[in-house]
Structures are given as C-alpha cells and as structure tokens.
Design a protein around this motif. Structure first.
Motif, short mmCIF file in Angstrom:
data_model
loop_
_atom_site.label_atom_id
_atom_site.label_comp_id
_atom_site.label_asym_id
_atom_site.label_seq_id
_atom_site.Cartn_x
_atom_site.Cartn_y
_atom_site.Cartn_z
N TYR A 218 84.75 -29.16 38.30
CA TYR A 218 84.44 -27.74 38.09
C TYR A 218 84.49 -27.41 36.61
CZ TYR A 218 85.40 -22.71 37.85
OH TYR A 218 85.39 -21.37 37.53
N ALA A 219 85.55 -27.86 35.94
CA ALA A 219 85.70 -27.58 34.51
C ALA A 219 84.58 -28.23 33.71
CB ALA A 219 87.05 -28.08 34.03
N ALA A 220 84.24 -29.48 34.06
CA ALA A 220 83.18 -30.18 33.34
C ALA A 220 81.84 -29.46 33.50
CB ALA A 220 83.07 -31.62 33.85
N PHE A 221 81.56 -28.99 34.72
CA PHE A 221 80.31 -28.25 34.96
C PHE A 221 80.26 -26.97 34.14
CE2 PHE A 221 78.12 -24.86 37.28
CZ PHE A 221 76.84 -25.40 37.36
N MET A 222 81.36 -26.22 34.15
CA MET A 222 81.40 -24.96 33.41
C MET A 222 81.29 -25.18 31.90
SD MET A 222 81.41 -22.73 35.79
CE MET A 222 81.83 -21.17 35.00
N LEU A 223 81.88 -26.25 31.41
CA LEU A 223 81.77 -26.57 29.99
C LEU A 223 80.35 -26.99 29.63
CD1 LEU A 223 85.13 -28.48 29.46
CD2 LEU A 223 84.49 -26.29 28.43
N ALA A 224 79.72 -27.75 30.52
CA ALA A 224 78.35 -28.18 30.27
C ALA A 224 77.38 -27.01 30.25
CB ALA A 224 77.93 -29.20 31.32
N MET A 225 77.69 -25.98 31.05
CA MET A 225 76.82 -24.81 31.14
C MET A 225 77.22 -23.70 30.19
SD MET A 225 74.64 -25.74 33.39
CE MET A 225 73.83 -24.19 33.78
N ALA A 226 78.22 -23.95 29.35
CA ALA A 226 78.74 -22.91 28.47
C ALA A 226 77.71 -22.50 27.43
CB ALA A 226 80.01 -23.40 27.77
N PRO A 227 77.55 -21.19 27.23
CA PRO A 227 76.66 -20.73 26.16
C PRO A 227 77.26 -21.07 24.81
CG PRO A 227 77.88 -18.89 27.09
CD PRO A 227 78.17 -20.08 27.96
N LYS A 228 76.44 -21.07 23.79
CA LYS A 228 76.93 -21.39 22.45
C LYS A 228 77.99 -20.39 22.04
CE LYS A 228 75.40 -22.19 17.69
NZ LYS A 228 74.24 -22.21 16.77
N ALA A 229 79.14 -20.91 21.61
CA ALA A 229 80.25 -20.03 21.22
C ALA A 229 79.93 -19.29 19.94
CB ALA A 229 81.52 -20.85 21.05
#
Length: 238
Positions: A218-229
């Motif tokens: 779950y964390a890996a998916f959310m990080l992969a889909m994270a918008p540019k900070a």
C-alpha cells in the motif's frame, strides 16, 4: 514492578511522545491538509484503529494456539488505513491526509515497543530462541531475540531521520512522510516476524507477515503515485 504495569506506563509514554511530536510539528508551522483535523475524520480513524487492533491481535493469538483477546499495533495501523480510505471515498476527499501522522506514529511505536519488551513473556511479543550474545531471557531461562527492541530501534531511526528532514525543509519527506513510515514499518516488521513464535497462516508466513506485506505494498503504491512535492511552506502566524 510487574510487566503489566510497566507495559501500561510505556503505553502512556507512547501517547505522550506522539502528542509531543504533534506539538513540535505545530511549532514548525507546517501546512497539513485541514481534513485530517476534522472530527468525523478522527472518529473514523479511531474506530478503524481500535477494531483492527483487537481483530488482528486476537486472530493471531488464536492462530498461534492460544486463547484470549489481544491487541496489535499493526492491526490498528491496518484498520485505521482502511477506515480512513473508506471515509475519504464516501466524503469525496481526494487529497492525501496522513502527512501529519508520520512522526507521532514512528515515535509512539518506538516508545510503546519498550513496554512490550519489559512486559516479558505474558505479552507474547518476544522472539524465538537464539544463541546470539544479545539474546534476552524473559524469565523462562531461554535466551530469545528481543524483537521488540529491534522494532523500537528501527522506528526511532525513522523518527530521527524525519526530524532532520523537517529541519532541512525536505519537501518529499514531509509530504510523503506517512507512506514512508508505513513502508519502513511494514518492511522491518515483515523481517522480524521470522523471529517470532507465531502460528503460520500460509506456508511459513504468519498473519502478520501478510499484514506487513499488505501495508508495505500500500505504501509503495501511494509513493509511486505521489504528485511532485512542492516546497515546504510555513503557515502564517496567527
């Protein structure tokens, strides 16, 4: 002092540590999504975390051939995640809301696991027997892996790295801190589960192996889909 009393003391210290982390972050005047401060959000989080804690904790106890009711911090994490995702879906919330929980979560677990360590055999969080020199005798004459200390150390290191990231205004770490702490927790917990005496569920894997892997994915998916900070900004002083 009994192990149960020590466990309770460290549980209280864990909550106080998490509260101190929240206070420290507020002093840094960081911008976090407003939705995570709203009462329905907090209610959903507390309900899901409480249900998950007892559901997974008790299920693991039964799978290990023991009776009774138990709590699990990993179960609380999983339950809280599911509850919040369902709440956000029902409320039409699309922004990521977990950022402000990264440091309180890491610090709370780091402190709380010390209570598990001092609680001894009754807590059922000890490790399997080991011949390593740092094996700990929890009272039955058998040196065991102090897996509680392994987990406490891992989360304390994450908390320290997160504090440094905040001080250095690291936008990626601050914005995605919740998913990073979940990834750290899931990965290290998956490893330590091989050193615990829990009953297997699928092959050599326990319930918490599968739960750890789920949290990590779950964390890996959310990080992969994270918008540019974007650059970290402070809130304007009130």
């Amino acid at each position: 002092m009994s192990g149960a009393v020590l466990h309770t003391i460290f549980d209280i210290l864990a909550w106080l540590g998490a509260a101190a982390a929240v206070w420290w972050l507020s002093r840094r005047r960081l911008e976090f999504p407003a939705q995570s401060f709203q009462l329905p959000y907090i209610a959903a989080l507390m309900f899901g975390a409480g249900l998950g804690a007892y559901l997974f904790g008790s299920a693991n106890l039964w799978l290990s051939g023991q009776s009774g009711i138990a709590r699990s911090v990993e179960g609380a994490l999983a339950g809280g995640i599911v509850a919040i995702e369902l709440y956000k879906w029902s409320a039409g919330i699309t922004v990521r809301t977990g950022a402000r929980f990264a440091l309180p979560l890491a610090l709370g677990i780091a402190i709380g696991r010390l209570g598990c360590y001092f609680a001894g055999l009754d807590d059922f969080t000890y490790g399997t027997p080991t011949a390593l020199p740092f094996g700990h005798d929890f009272g039955d004459g058998v040196p065991r892996h102090p897996v509680q200390l392994y987990e406490s150390t891992a989360m304390a290191v994450f908390a320290l790295l997160y504090v440094l990231a905040v001080l250095n205004r690291n936008a990626f770490m601050v914005t995605n801190g919740f998913y990073l702490v979940l990834a750290c927790y899931g990965a290290q917990r998956f490893l330590w589960e091989f050193l615990k005496p829990y009953g297997p569920l699928i092959g050599p894997f326990t319930l918490f192996h599968l739960l750890s892997l789920s949290i990590l994915l779950y964390a890996a998916f959310m990080l992969a889909m994270a918008p540019k900070a974007r650059p970290v900004h402070e809130r304007a002083a009130a």
